[in-house]
Design a protein around this motif. Structure first.
Motif, PDB file in Angstrom:
ATOM      1  N   ALA A  47     -40.838  17.489   8.372  1.00  0.00           N
ATOM      2  CA  ALA A  47     -41.789  18.574   7.863  1.00  0.00           C
ATOM      3  C   ALA A  47     -43.015  18.481   8.206  1.00  0.00           C
ATOM      4  O   ALA A  47     -43.895  19.300   8.541  1.00  0.00           O
ATOM      5  N   GLN A  48     -43.503  17.246   7.987  1.00  0.00           N
ATOM      6  CA  GLN A  48     -44.736  16.842   8.177  1.00  0.00           C
ATOM      7  C   GLN A  48     -45.371  17.020   9.664  1.00  0.00           C
ATOM      8  O   GLN A  48     -45.947  17.699  10.032  1.00  0.00           O
ATOM      9  N   ARG A  49     -44.518  16.435  10.386  1.00  0.00           N
ATOM     10  CA  ARG A  49     -44.683  16.546  11.888  1.00  0.00           C
ATOM     11  C   ARG A  49     -44.568  17.928  12.473  1.00  0.00           C
ATOM     12  O   ARG A  49     -45.583  18.293  13.236  1.00  0.00           O
ATOM     13  N   THR A  50     -43.659  18.802  11.987  1.00  0.00           N
ATOM     14  CA  THR A  50     -43.907  20.267  12.352  1.00  0.00           C
ATOM     15  C   THR A  50     -44.942  21.060  11.825  1.00  0.00           C
ATOM     16  O   THR A  50     -45.709  21.740  12.593  1.00  0.00           O
ATOM     17  N   PRO A  73     -36.771  10.615   7.543  1.00  0.00           N
ATOM     18  CA  PRO A  73     -36.643  11.399   6.234  1.00  0.00           C
ATOM     19  C   PRO A  73     -37.078  12.811   6.433  1.00  0.00           C
ATOM     20  O   PRO A  73     -37.881  13.001   7.274  1.00  0.00           O
ATOM     21  N   ILE A  74     -36.526  13.802   5.735  1.00  0.00           N
ATOM     22  CA  ILE A  74     -36.853  15.370   5.875  1.00  0.00           C
ATOM     23  C   ILE A  74     -38.563  15.438   5.639  1.00  0.00           C
ATOM     24  O   ILE A  74     -38.996  16.121   6.516  1.00  0.00           O
ATOM     25  N   ALA A  75     -39.182  14.536   4.738  1.00  0.00           N
ATOM     26  CA  ALA A  75     -40.560  14.868   4.682  1.00  0.00           C
ATOM     27  C   ALA A  75     -41.172  14.590   5.683  1.00  0.00           C
ATOM     28  O   ALA A  75     -42.362  15.216   6.163  1.00  0.00           O
ATOM     29  N   VAL A  76     -40.995  13.658   6.434  1.00  0.00           N
ATOM     30  CA  VAL A  76     -41.771  13.223   7.840  1.00  0.00           C
ATOM     31  C   VAL A  76     -41.278  14.229   8.988  1.00  0.00           C
ATOM     32  O   VAL A  76     -42.394  14.608   9.661  1.00  0.00           O
TER      33      VAL A  76
END
Length: 84
Positions: A43-46, A38-41
């Protein structure tokens, strides 16, 4: 496993002559698509990767080094050419 796939795909694309930035983007995009992240994951990892104190402290050191190297290259003495 994701890192190995991303690295292998990046190296394969780079060896095929694809520009480095495009190779990085394509390999990262492929891994994100393949593992259905998912895009949220992403973004969170970034954000977590960028939220590192040693990495943030390293940026000014690299900038000062680059400034010093460029100043040396511009102002270094050159050998005088012999006159005829």
């Amino acid at each position: 496993m994701m890192s190995l796939i991303a690295t292998g795909l990046f190296l394969a694309l780079a060896l095929l002559g694809v520009p480095i930035a495009m190779s990085m983007g394509l390999s990262a995009g492929f891994v994100i698509w393949w593992f259905d992240m998912p895009i949220a994951v992403v973004a969170q990892r970034t954000v977590n990767a960028l939220d590192s104190t040693p990495r943030v402290a390293l940026i000014p050191i690299l900038l000062l080094t680059a400034i010093g190297v460029s100043a040396y290259i511009i102002t270094r003495p050159t050998k005088a050419e012999p006159t005829r």
